[in-house]
Design a protein around this motif. Sequence first.
Motif: not given
Length: 721
Positions: A271-273, A340, A399, A402
């Motif tokens: 996942n995103r994390k 995401f 971040e 992304l």
Amino acid sequence: MTEEKLRILLVDDDEEDYIIARDILSEIKIMRFDLQWERTYDDALRIICCNQYDICLFDYRLGPRTGLELLHEVVDNGYKGPVIILTGQDDHEVDNEAMKAGAADYLVKGQINASLLERSIRHAMERKRVQEALVFAKDYAENVINSSIDMITTTNTNYEITEFNPAAEEVFGYSRNDVIDKPMHILYANSNDWKRVKEKIEQEKIFSGEIIKRRKNGETFPAYVSASMLKNLKGREVGIMTIARDITLQKRLEDQLMHNAFHDTLTGLPNRKYLLNHLEIIIEHARKNKDILFAVLFLDIDRFKIINDSLGHTMGDKLLISIAQRLKTILRCNDIIARFGGDEFVILLYGIKERSYAKMVAEKILANFKEPFCLDGNNVLTSASIGIVLSEEYYERAEDFLRDADTVMYRAKTNGRSSYAMFDKEMHAYVVNILQMEAGLRQAVVNNEFEIYYQPIISLADDKIIASECLIRWEHPQRGLVLPSEFIPIAEETGIIENIGRWVIKEAIDQNKILRHSGYLNTNFSINISARQFRYQDIPEVIRSIQEEVCIDLQAITLEITETTVMEDMDRSIKILKTLRDMGIDIMLDDFGTGYSSINNLRFLPVTGIKIDLSLTKDVAICSDAATIARAIINMAHGLNKTVVAEGVENKQQLEFLRLNRCDMVQGYLLGKPMPIQSLTKLLQKNNTISILSCVGKDSKYLNGSTRVYRSGAVQLAKKR
Ligand code: C2E
Ligand code: CA
Ligand code: CA
């Protein structure tokens, strides 16, 4: 010593000896005794089982047998107390024998006196107590070890196993006999682990931590181990003791929780994390190692919402799962694909050799997506838009990476679906600028860095200033004057516009009030309201609250709202515009002629008039189509009883055209640029006596908002409706 009497059994076939013993005992004052005398071996044996004696005194000679034999027999029969052997004469041999047999003491009858007997009894009792305590402690320890659910093993100093409890037998699958005397390391899956434990204990006498162990059948399992040095009574190290617990289940649960925290439940992808964590590590790595190249691909499924809505969420889920599977087959196994959320996937290509590799992957994905996805027998076609960001030194945080990948993905989407776009240096600079602007804008509201410039609006009925458009300027502490086109879109996107918008309304109303106090009663102020403001802010309420503070007649206020904004939600717009009109506020439809302009809509809108956009004004004198459209707009607006302002008037030809076609008002550089309030005030003084248009071409300085002083005069302008 005690309040309680000690129960003593004396076994002696000689009555005289019994009397002597009894007398000696009676001399002992610090203990009290209850003495029982038995003459024979057999009597003694019979009686001892039914009585609990604290101590026994046996004569060595008991007929054909001895006190030592009796000692053995009473112990066998369950007697647990100490036994003192009495003899006629001192005999070293007998003494030795008695001690070996477990007698507590050995006394020669002729030498016994009260103090000797008292001490012998006391020592015998004390020794017995200590022995019992030791036995108890040993039993206790054995019990604990045997019933422990933890695996307990001990070794000698050669690290050979000396103890192996039932729990260990069960978990390891070895029997005690299998492992006794075997080296401890057979229980470890990994010899380095064993070395580590051993060294730690040798140095620090204690170890605790997780270790992978090995069962008899070769299987390995995780265990929590605590081990320490074993010492004997003298403090000498004699081996180690290990207590271990099988933590397979706990580990499995932890692993599951960990997996859940870092994976998407639908597709099973990271996942995103997870991705952010990895990206963070890779960025750090790449910072130290400049040769490392990697790329982030931000992938968004085109029209996923439509697919989801038309085929249902279950199909949508199935599509996402299939997409995840396809992506896995396309990519190398060490690339990371993360979901995401929604229909967004992020791919991390690590350790790529060339920049072109990222493009190639994007092309491969797009080509692959041209094949339909088969979901429950239905062929579903979809495509994706991909934004690519390559590793560059200007990234410090995952971040940021992304954010740019997301931005460039949107660029790909607007370029046409099923395409990819690459983030470059200019785009980065652009994004950074926007971010800085955003931070600056938030400060600007607090620091009062805004100012309103006023651009005169001239009535063609008398060529005099009838109103002014309020145009915001930002006095940036570093960059100087910033124009609204540069910051209003950002303020809109970030929502800061709501604060700025309120400030503009308040400032304009304040200034208008001052102007009125100076005698300029009929100069309208025209305030721009942005789309977001109109959408989210309760404009009538905002104005009402300001009006309460400032106390002003709202007849002097006009709002400019673009046609597109009003069209977004006609019903709501009409309601709001009516409320505003009831408050005495005029509304002008801004930028008319740029959006999906519809004269028909104008019929229903409670607006005062329209502003012909400068893009149209620009062409009226040079392009016959533009002239036709402008003429039609003016005529139709008049037909609907609306006034018309033409903005962006830059030359006399345009002005003449507009005058000829009965446009009501004009605004533009030809007539006056946006200027600070002081300049406007001065211009209004002049305006009171002469026609602004008579100055056109004669004194351009004045029209450009210069600070030249003009005569004041009586107010002539009337508000035109
Ligand atoms: P707009 O409402 O269309 O405003 C007219 C723009 O045209 C102004 O630009 C003005 O300076 C410029 N202009 C006026 N006469 C001429 C001319 O003869 N030739 C040319 N080429 N331009 C002329 P400005 O001040 O840069 O404002 C740009 C836009 O920013 C405005 O467009 C308006 O949409 C927005 N804006 C300005 N102030 C505010 C405000 O306080 N609130 C909101 N929400 N938007 C504002
Ligand atoms: Ca405007
Ligand atoms: Ca405009």
